[in-house]
Scaffold this motif. Structure first.
Motif, short mmCIF file in Angstrom:
data_model
loop_
_atom_site.label_atom_id
_atom_site.label_comp_id
_atom_site.label_asym_id
_atom_site.label_seq_id
_atom_site.Cartn_x
_atom_site.Cartn_y
_atom_site.Cartn_z
N ALA A 1 44.08 31.39 26.82
CA ALA A 1 44.45 32.93 27.29
C ALA A 1 42.83 33.47 26.24
CB ALA A 1 45.06 33.18 26.49
N ILE A 2 42.69 33.76 25.05
CA ILE A 2 41.81 33.96 25.02
C ILE A 2 40.76 34.23 24.79
CG2 ILE A 2 40.81 34.73 22.56
CD1 ILE A 2 44.32 34.24 20.67
N ALA A 3 40.47 32.82 25.25
CA ALA A 3 38.97 32.17 25.46
C ALA A 3 38.81 32.66 26.82
CB ALA A 3 38.52 30.81 25.54
N GLU A 4 39.38 33.17 27.64
CA GLU A 4 40.15 33.30 28.96
C GLU A 4 39.32 34.74 29.11
OE1 GLU A 4 38.88 31.81 32.26
OE2 GLU A 4 39.10 29.90 31.51
N LEU A 5 40.05 35.05 28.34
CA LEU A 5 40.30 37.14 28.75
C LEU A 5 39.85 37.49 27.99
CD1 LEU A 5 44.34 36.50 29.81
CD2 LEU A 5 42.60 36.92 31.71
N ALA A 6 39.03 37.60 26.46
CA ALA A 6 38.66 38.35 25.48
C ALA A 6 37.40 38.82 26.82
CB ALA A 6 37.85 37.54 24.44
N PRO A 7 36.36 37.89 26.66
CA PRO A 7 35.45 38.07 27.51
C PRO A 7 35.62 39.01 28.96
CG PRO A 7 35.00 35.89 27.67
CD PRO A 7 36.52 36.43 26.86
N ARG A 8 35.97 38.99 29.35
CA ARG A 8 36.57 39.87 30.02
C ARG A 8 36.10 41.46 30.12
NH1 ARG A 8 38.64 37.51 35.03
NH2 ARG A 8 38.62 34.98 34.75
N THR A 9 36.43 42.89 31.13
CA THR A 9 36.20 44.27 30.61
C THR A 9 37.17 44.31 31.27
OG1 THR A 9 34.51 44.39 32.59
CG2 THR A 9 34.00 43.96 29.70
N GLY A 10 37.75 45.92 31.32
CA GLY A 10 38.80 46.31 32.14
C GLY A 10 37.99 46.69 33.44
N ALA A 11 37.58 46.28 33.80
CA ALA A 11 35.98 47.30 34.11
C ALA A 11 36.87 45.77 35.78
CB ALA A 11 35.15 47.30 34.80
N ASP A 12 36.26 44.99 34.79
CA ASP A 12 36.92 43.29 35.59
C ASP A 12 37.94 43.05 36.12
OD1 ASP A 12 34.54 42.61 34.40
OD2 ASP A 12 34.83 41.69 32.83
N LEU A 13 38.98 44.01 36.05
CA LEU A 13 40.76 43.70 35.71
C LEU A 13 41.01 44.82 36.81
CD1 LEU A 13 41.26 42.04 32.33
CD2 LEU A 13 41.23 41.14 34.73
N ASP A 14 40.42 45.70 37.53
CA ASP A 14 40.68 47.39 37.54
C ASP A 14 41.71 46.75 38.91
OD1 ASP A 14 39.95 48.78 36.38
OD2 ASP A 14 37.60 49.72 37.49
N THR A 15 41.28 46.13 40.03
CA THR A 15 41.71 45.80 41.37
C THR A 15 42.77 44.88 41.61
OG1 THR A 15 40.79 44.49 42.55
CG2 THR A 15 39.81 46.60 42.30
N ALA A 16 43.93 44.58 41.76
CA ALA A 16 45.15 44.02 41.88
C ALA A 16 44.45 42.17 42.38
CB ALA A 16 45.96 43.58 43.26
N GLU A 17 42.83 42.67 43.09
CA GLU A 17 42.83 41.12 43.57
C GLU A 17 42.18 40.32 42.25
OE1 GLU A 17 38.86 39.76 46.11
OE2 GLU A 17 40.27 41.33 47.03
N GLU A 18 41.53 41.48 41.80
CA GLU A 18 40.59 40.79 40.15
C GLU A 18 41.39 40.41 39.72
OE1 GLU A 18 37.36 43.76 40.21
OE2 GLU A 18 38.45 45.28 39.45
N ARG A 19 43.14 41.33 38.90
CA ARG A 19 44.04 40.70 37.70
C ARG A 19 44.54 39.10 38.48
NH1 ARG A 19 44.62 46.22 38.32
NH2 ARG A 19 46.52 45.97 39.88
N ALA A 20 44.80 38.92 40.04
CA ALA A 20 45.34 37.78 40.77
C ALA A 20 44.08 37.21 39.89
CB ALA A 20 45.81 38.35 42.49
N ASP A 21 42.77 36.77 40.40
CA ASP A 21 41.79 35.54 40.32
C ASP A 21 41.88 35.51 39.23
OD1 ASP A 21 40.92 36.19 42.98
OD2 ASP A 21 39.38 37.00 42.80
N ALA A 22 41.87 36.19 37.83
CA ALA A 22 41.84 36.31 36.20
C ALA A 22 43.72 35.72 35.94
CB ALA A 22 42.33 37.86 35.32
N LYS A 23 44.54 35.87 36.70
CA LYS A 23 45.81 35.63 36.59
C LYS A 23 45.19 33.49 37.17
CE LYS A 23 48.45 37.95 38.00
NZ LYS A 23 50.08 38.48 38.30
#
Length: 131
Positions: A83-105
């Motif tokens: 989880a740390i390796a996958e999410l730590a490099p991302r930014t808040g802008a990478d998770l702005d939309t519901a679609e981006e959050r779904a992709d991250a999950k």
């Protein structure tokens, strides 16, 4: 007059109780029911991860082990490392939309499943909040 005040206070208390109960029901995390041939299900402690910028993610995961495993055989720290390796490099802008959050999950789930090499049957994301 005192009877009316007591009735009004009782009514307000009832309304407040109903509101709190309804809120608790709506905010309760949903956990998918285990299938008949599923292995053990372990819950990871809620985690707050700092992103690459000033934002963060609150995350709660459940891991469903493969059939035949015991909960003690599921290494929880491995999922946290992924989880740390996958999410730590991302930014808040990478998770702005519901679609981006779904992709991250989805990316996180795939990475955890790959890391466990068949020992985990499913990953359940109970909470994923980007701030």
């Amino acid at each position: 007059m005192n009877i009316q005040r007591a009735q009004g206070a009782g009514r307000r208390l009832l309304e407040l109780t109903l509101l709190v109960t309804a809120t608790a029901i709506l905010l309760r995390p949903e956990v998918a029911p285990a299938t008949a041939n599923a292995g053990p299900r372990v819950q990871l402690a809620p985690l707050t991860l700092d992103l690459a910028d000033e934002h963060y993610v609150q995350l709660s995961l459940d891991l469903e082990g493969a059939t035949g495993l015991t909960p003690a055989e599921i290494d929880r720290t491995q999922a946290l490392d992924v989880a740390i390796a996958e999410l730590a490099p991302r930014t808040g802008a990478d998770l702005d939309t519901a679609e981006e959050r779904a992709d991250a999950k989805a990316d996180l789930t795939s990475a955890i499943l790959a890391a466990y090499d068949g020992r985990i049957a499913e990953v359940h994301v109970a909470e994923f909040l980007a701030h």
